[in-house]
Design a protein around this motif. Structure first.
Motif, PDB file in Angstrom:
ATOM      1  N   ARG A 287      87.394  46.014  90.238  1.00  0.00           N
ATOM      2  CA  ARG A 287      86.957  47.408  90.164  1.00  0.00           C
ATOM      3  C   ARG A 287      85.456  47.512  90.434  1.00  0.00           C
ATOM      4  NH1 ARG A 287      88.599  48.224  85.525  1.00  0.00           N
ATOM      5  NH2 ARG A 287      86.657  47.959  84.351  1.00  0.00           N
ATOM      6  N   GLY A 288      84.669  46.592  89.851  1.00  0.00           N
ATOM      7  CA  GLY A 288      83.231  46.610  90.083  1.00  0.00           C
ATOM      8  C   GLY A 288      82.885  46.392  91.541  1.00  0.00           C
ATOM      9  N   ALA A 340      76.011  34.678  95.951  1.00  0.00           N
ATOM     10  CA  ALA A 340      77.433  34.685  95.610  1.00  0.00           C
ATOM     11  C   ALA A 340      77.697  35.539  94.379  1.00  0.00           C
ATOM     12  CB  ALA A 340      77.913  33.250  95.372  1.00  0.00           C
ATOM     13  N   TRP A 341      76.759  35.553  93.462  1.00  0.00           N
ATOM     14  CA  TRP A 341      76.891  36.351  92.229  1.00  0.00           C
ATOM     15  C   TRP A 341      76.773  37.841  92.525  1.00  0.00           C
ATOM     16  CZ3 TRP A 341      77.852  36.562  87.105  1.00  0.00           C
ATOM     17  CH2 TRP A 341      77.178  37.503  86.319  1.00  0.00           C
ATOM     18  N   SER A 342      75.793  38.197  93.373  1.00  0.00           N
ATOM     19  CA  SER A 342      75.473  39.610  93.577  1.00  0.00           C
ATOM     20  C   SER A 342      76.221  40.241  94.747  1.00  0.00           C
ATOM     21  CB  SER A 342      73.966  39.774  93.823  1.00  0.00           C
ATOM     22  OG  SER A 342      73.601  39.195  95.071  1.00  0.00           O
ATOM     23  N   GLY A 343      76.707  39.393  95.668  1.00  0.00           N
ATOM     24  CA  GLY A 343      77.373  39.938  96.840  1.00  0.00           C
ATOM     25  C   GLY A 343      76.459  40.187  98.013  1.00  0.00           C
ATOM     26  N   ARG A 366      75.122  41.298  86.784  1.00  0.00           N
ATOM     27  CA  ARG A 366      75.641  41.303  85.417  1.00  0.00           C
ATOM     28  C   ARG A 366      76.161  42.689  85.031  1.00  0.00           C
ATOM     29  NH1 ARG A 366      74.930  38.030  80.844  1.00  0.00           N
ATOM     30  NH2 ARG A 366      74.958  39.141  78.866  1.00  0.00           N
ATOM     31  N   ARG A 367      75.471  43.720  85.451  1.00  0.00           N
ATOM     32  CA  ARG A 367      75.932  45.073  85.169  1.00  0.00           C
ATOM     33  C   ARG A 367      77.271  45.340  85.832  1.00  0.00           C
ATOM     34  NH1 ARG A 367      71.693  49.341  86.843  1.00  0.00           N
ATOM     35  NH2 ARG A 367      73.307  50.725  86.004  1.00  0.00           N
ATOM     36  N   ALA A 374      74.654  47.991  81.233  1.00  0.00           N
ATOM     37  CA  ALA A 374      73.817  49.056  81.793  1.00  0.00           C
ATOM     38  C   ALA A 374      73.204  49.906  80.699  1.00  0.00           C
ATOM     39  CB  ALA A 374      74.644  49.938  82.724  1.00  0.00           C
ATOM     40  N   GLN A 375      73.731  49.787  79.475  1.00  0.00           N
ATOM     41  CA  GLN A 375      73.241  50.596  78.365  1.00  0.00           C
ATOM     42  C   GLN A 375      72.198  49.861  77.524  1.00  0.00           C
ATOM     43  OE1 GLN A 375      74.342  53.719  78.355  1.00  0.00           O
ATOM     44  NE2 GLN A 375      75.560  53.156  80.132  1.00  0.00           N
ATOM     45  N   LYS A 376      71.692  48.742  78.009  1.00  0.00           N
ATOM     46  CA  LYS A 376      70.717  47.971  77.234  1.00  0.00           C
ATOM     47  C   LYS A 376      69.303  48.288  77.708  1.00  0.00           C
ATOM     48  CE  LYS A 376      73.828  44.122  76.190  1.00  0.00           C
ATOM     49  NZ  LYS A 376      74.041  42.660  76.272  1.00  0.00           N
ATOM     50  N   PRO A 377      68.630  49.221  77.066  1.00  0.00           N
ATOM     51  CA  PRO A 377      67.296  49.607  77.554  1.00  0.00           C
ATOM     52  C   PRO A 377      66.271  48.488  77.456  1.00  0.00           C
ATOM     53  CG  PRO A 377      67.767  50.625  75.418  1.00  0.00           C
ATOM     54  CD  PRO A 377      69.038  49.995  75.884  1.00  0.00           C
TER      55      PRO A 377
END
Length: 392
Positions: A287-288, A340-343, A366-367, A374-377
């Motif tokens: 989905r991501g 490879a991690w990020s695309g 990671r997000r 994404a909610q970690k300010p």
């Protein structure tokens, strides 16, 4: 006395932490429909929560881990808003209120994870204390290894620069990563000892024939615990301890020796250490990827790769680079692992600029894999170069 009050008195926690815990409990009671149980686990329950006080201002420097179980569905938006306000009031990249909300039916089949076994043994429940005996007694040791790579990320994320005057968050992050050594030393045999202090004490008493019963490793975990308790361990000592701990830990887990080269073979090695990806994780990764325009066109094999393994290998290389002062060119394999991690993205620059760009790329990936990040300010502040607030 309330459960929270008894917990804070028992461990000598400051009023600022008690206030936060009271607000979390009150908000959960008010905002989570059909709340059956609220469980405080992790360091706040075992007495290992870290805080510092300067001039009457308390700085909270650990996560608060909360497990909630509710009988009914419904929106938790207002509860989440309360948590974000509390985090912003005590802003620090090492402080987060990590709440997992599950249906009450999940109590009948909780996964066999280290954190749930530790919760059974040491957690406190301001709501629904009767649920604690339902937590599992056994765990899959491979799942306990995953948190290690999250703590490697915190070390990379909190690297403050070469000549930083304020490096306490970085030193605490390194100390937390080093303290994974006692966790895994015992979890590999199926043993759960709640709390860092108790684990370090047991680690120091390992029999001489144990592969981790080495004086330099005992010294490393002892210094890491002192860093959490007193904050007076030098950056140089922790940066010297961390590579030895990583080498010893990897060799202990698979007999493959120290870290070695940072490349695709390291990703395969990390992949063999981790548990299989569950269907839910595979679906989330797909989905991501589908939600990222052009990702699968740029990298058709993106979804097939073991993301946690690729990311873990990249983090080990980045931490090695940071521990060496982020000087010059990094290990050559990191860029390919991050791609490879990020695309598609590769870090640019050299030295600290490379590390900063690599953190940005890793955080973006990671997000995608863990959308809640994404909610970690606090993490976002460090990735974007902002200094987090440290006021009470």
């Amino acid at each position: 006395m309330t459960v929270v009050g008894d917990l804070c008195n028992r461990h000598g926690y400051p009023p600022a932490l008690r206030s936060v815990l009271d607000e979390v409990v009150a908000a959960a009671r008010a905002e989570i429909p059909g709340l059956r149980a609220l469980v405080l686990s992790g360091s706040v329950a075992t007495g290992d929560f870290v805080w510092r006080e300067f001039g009457g201002v308390v700085r909270l420097l650990s996560d608060i881990d909360v497990l909630a179980f509710a009988g009914r569905g419904g929106s938790h938006a207002s509860f989440s808003q309360v948590l974000r306000q509390l985090e912003q009031r005590h802003s620090s990249p090492l402080f987060e209120i990590d709440v997992s909300i599950s249906p009450a039916s999940a109590l009948r089949h909780l996964p066999e994870r280290y954190q749930f076994v530790e919760a059974r043994l040491a957690a406190v429940a301001p709501v629904g204390e009767e649920v604690l005996p339902l937590f599992p007694e056994r765990f899959d040791p491979r799942a306990a290894r995953q948190s290690f790579f999250g703590n490697v990320w915190k070390g990379v994320l909190n690297w403050p620069g070469i000549d930083a005057g304020d490096d306490e968050l970085y030193r605490l992050a390194l100390a937390r990563m080093i303290l994974d050594l006692p966790i895994l030393a015992f979890s590999e045999s199926g043993s759960c000892i709640p709390g860092h202090a108790a684990r370090v004490e047991a680690f120091c008493e390992l029999p001489g024939e144990h592969p981790l019963a080495q004086s330099d490793l005992v010294g490393a975990v002892t210094r890491a615990l002192r860093m959490r308790r007193q904050g007076d361990v030098s950056r140089e000592d922790l940066e010297s301890d961390a590579p030895r701990v990583i080498d010893a830990l990897l060799d202990f887990l698979d007999g493959g020796g120290p870290l070695g080269d940072v490349d695709a073979s390291l990703a395969r090695r990390v992949g063999r250490l981790l548990p299989p990806r569950p269907l839910r994780r595979l679906a989330g990764e797909l989905r991501g990827g589908l939600l990222t325009p052009g990702l699968l066109l740029r990298d058709p094999l993106w979804w097939l790769r073991r993301k946690e393994a690729v990311g873990g290998a990249a983090l080990l290389g980045l931490l090695r680079f940071a521990l060496a002062g982020a000087s010059g060119s990094p290990p050559p394999g990191i860029a390919s692992l991050l791609r490879a991690w990020s695309g598609g993205d590769r870090p640019v620059g050299i030295g600290p600029a490379y590390l900063a760009d690599a953190r940005r790329i890793y955080w973006a990936g990671r997000r995608r894999l863990y959308p809640s990040d994404a909610q970690k300010p606090g993490e976002l502040d460090l990735v974007t170069g902002k200094r987090p607030r440290t006021r009470d």
